[in-house]
Each structure stands twice: as structure tokens, then as C-alpha cells.
Design a protein around this motif. Sequence first.
Motif, PDB file in Angstrom:
ATOM      1  N   VAL A 132      50.536  29.977  88.461  1.00  0.00           N
ATOM      2  CA  VAL A 132      50.696  29.052  87.336  1.00  0.00           C
ATOM      3  C   VAL A 132      49.361  28.925  86.620  1.00  0.00           C
ATOM      4  O   VAL A 132      48.336  28.631  87.241  1.00  0.00           O
ATOM      5  N   ASP A 171      47.569  27.061  83.278  1.00  0.00           N
ATOM      6  CA  ASP A 171      47.678  26.074  82.200  1.00  0.00           C
ATOM      7  C   ASP A 171      46.854  26.560  81.014  1.00  0.00           C
ATOM      8  O   ASP A 171      45.751  27.094  81.198  1.00  0.00           O
ATOM      9  N   GLU A 172      47.391  26.381  79.789  1.00  0.00           N
ATOM     10  CA  GLU A 172      46.687  26.843  78.588  1.00  0.00           C
ATOM     11  C   GLU A 172      45.302  26.210  78.455  1.00  0.00           C
ATOM     12  O   GLU A 172      44.372  26.852  78.008  1.00  0.00           O
ATOM     13  N   LEU A 217      45.957  27.279  87.879  1.00  0.00           N
ATOM     14  CA  LEU A 217      46.171  26.059  88.658  1.00  0.00           C
ATOM     15  C   LEU A 217      46.459  26.371  90.121  1.00  0.00           C
ATOM     16  O   LEU A 217      45.986  25.678  91.013  1.00  0.00           O
ATOM     17  N   TYR A 269      46.574  22.351  94.140  1.00  0.00           N
ATOM     18  CA  TYR A 269      45.555  22.315  93.091  1.00  0.00           C
ATOM     19  C   TYR A 269      44.423  21.434  93.596  1.00  0.00           C
ATOM     20  O   TYR A 269      44.649  20.271  93.932  1.00  0.00           O
ATOM     21  N   ILE A 315      54.720  19.939  89.431  1.00  0.00           N
ATOM     22  CA  ILE A 315      54.717  20.127  87.975  1.00  0.00           C
ATOM     23  C   ILE A 315      56.128  20.437  87.483  1.00  0.00           C
ATOM     24  O   ILE A 315      56.883  21.137  88.145  1.00  0.00           O
ATOM     25  N   THR A 320      57.246  22.507  78.674  1.00  0.00           N
ATOM     26  CA  THR A 320      55.971  22.818  79.345  1.00  0.00           C
ATOM     27  C   THR A 320      55.752  24.314  79.508  1.00  0.00           C
ATOM     28  O   THR A 320      54.618  24.766  79.553  1.00  0.00           O
ATOM     29  N   LYS A 361      55.295  27.996  78.460  1.00  0.00           N
ATOM     30  CA  LYS A 361      54.948  28.770  77.269  1.00  0.00           C
ATOM     31  C   LYS A 361      55.386  30.224  77.413  1.00  0.00           C
ATOM     32  O   LYS A 361      55.806  30.840  76.457  1.00  0.00           O
ATOM     33  N   VAL A 382      51.778  27.572  81.299  1.00  0.00           N
ATOM     34  CA  VAL A 382      52.331  26.260  80.980  1.00  0.00           C
ATOM     35  C   VAL A 382      51.348  25.473  80.127  1.00  0.00           C
ATOM     36  O   VAL A 382      50.164  25.815  80.037  1.00  0.00           O
ATOM     37  N   SER A 383      51.850  24.438  79.506  1.00  0.00           N
ATOM     38  CA  SER A 383      51.022  23.458  78.808  1.00  0.00           C
ATOM     39  C   SER A 383      51.452  22.094  79.343  1.00  0.00           C
ATOM     40  O   SER A 383      52.460  21.541  78.908  1.00  0.00           O
ATOM     41  N   LEU A 384      50.701  21.600  80.325  1.00  0.00           N
ATOM     42  CA  LEU A 384      51.075  20.356  80.988  1.00  0.00           C
ATOM     43  C   LEU A 384      50.650  19.150  80.164  1.00  0.00           C
ATOM     44  O   LEU A 384      49.645  19.198  79.451  1.00  0.00           O
ATOM     45  N   ASP A 392      48.870  15.798  79.064  1.00  0.00           N
ATOM     46  CA  ASP A 392      47.552  15.258  79.389  1.00  0.00           C
ATOM     47  C   ASP A 392      47.673  14.215  80.495  1.00  0.00           C
ATOM     48  O   ASP A 392      48.550  13.359  80.456  1.00  0.00           O
TER      49      ASP A 392
END
Length: 171
Positions: free
Chosen positions: A107, A109-110, A115, A134, A141, A147, A149, A160-162, A164
Amino acid sequence: MSYQYIGKLSGSHGLDGKLVLRHQLDGKNIWSKIPHIFVEVRRESYIPYFIESQSVLNHEEVLLQLDEIDSMELAKTLAGKKVYLENEVYAKLKPKAVSGDMIGFKVIDEALGELGIIEDMFETPGQVVATIQYQNKEVIIPLIDSTIKSIDGVTKTIVVSLPDGLLDVYL
């Protein structure tokens, strides 16, 4: 050669050997891009079948006429079997559907970069969630359309874009 699980042949349909495939792929027009499938006839023994015709029944079922399967008796021998695509074919389809076979995927994240590796997956009402390690903590998640992408079955990565602050809850 490596394969990606896409669904299961749930049963035969009619007298001419058609089969119903319950699948996890997105998109109604996707079946015109798939020339063949692999059926797991025995554990890790994959037999290719060319698709002669297909007809989408609904978003998770398609009716397939497979090469050399021309009777109800032959179709019944495949009922209940798992169906796979080659990873290269699966990757070209660019599905955003999440599959239980994604345990072991990396995984990324962008914003935060890598992660971790998916250790487990489970379904909750309305979404699929994955657990990863993590920073030495177990983190859950969501793997939902908003989420995810991209999914690459060949490199076994999910970008993914989790939201904030999601990871901060665990740290």
C-alpha cells in the motif's frame, strides 16, 4: 505465469453449456476485452477457456459460452470452480474493484509514500478494510472508491489517498 482471482462459476444455464460467472470486475464493457479465462480445475491447476460469447446479466454476473463446453453436462463439471485472469490481462483492465486476493499487496499513499503490506482484509457494511503494519502499529485503512487511486495486479501495489489524520489516530 501468475494469475488474479476474479470470481467463481456459479452454475450452468440452459442446455447448450452456458455458465454463469459471479465476478468482482467493474464495468459492463469489460468482457469484450477478455479473450479467455483460466479455470482452476484442481488446486493450482489452471485450464484456459476461450470465451465464444458473453452476455452481462448484472454488475456482478456474466453469462459465458466457453469454447468446447457445449452441453449442460460439460458445464456442470465446471460449476463451482474458481476463475482467474493472467496478471498482465488483469492489470490492463485497470479494475478498481477490491479483491480478497490482495493480501500481500503493498500500500502506497500519494502523500506519505509506502505504508506497508496488506496482512488481512475484511468487509464491513459499505466498505472493505485492510490491516497493515505502519510504524510498528496495526492500522486499519478503508479500501473504497474515494481512497483508491490505482491497483496494479502485476506489481502487487495499491496507491491510495487516505484522509488527513487517519494514520495519526493509530500512532
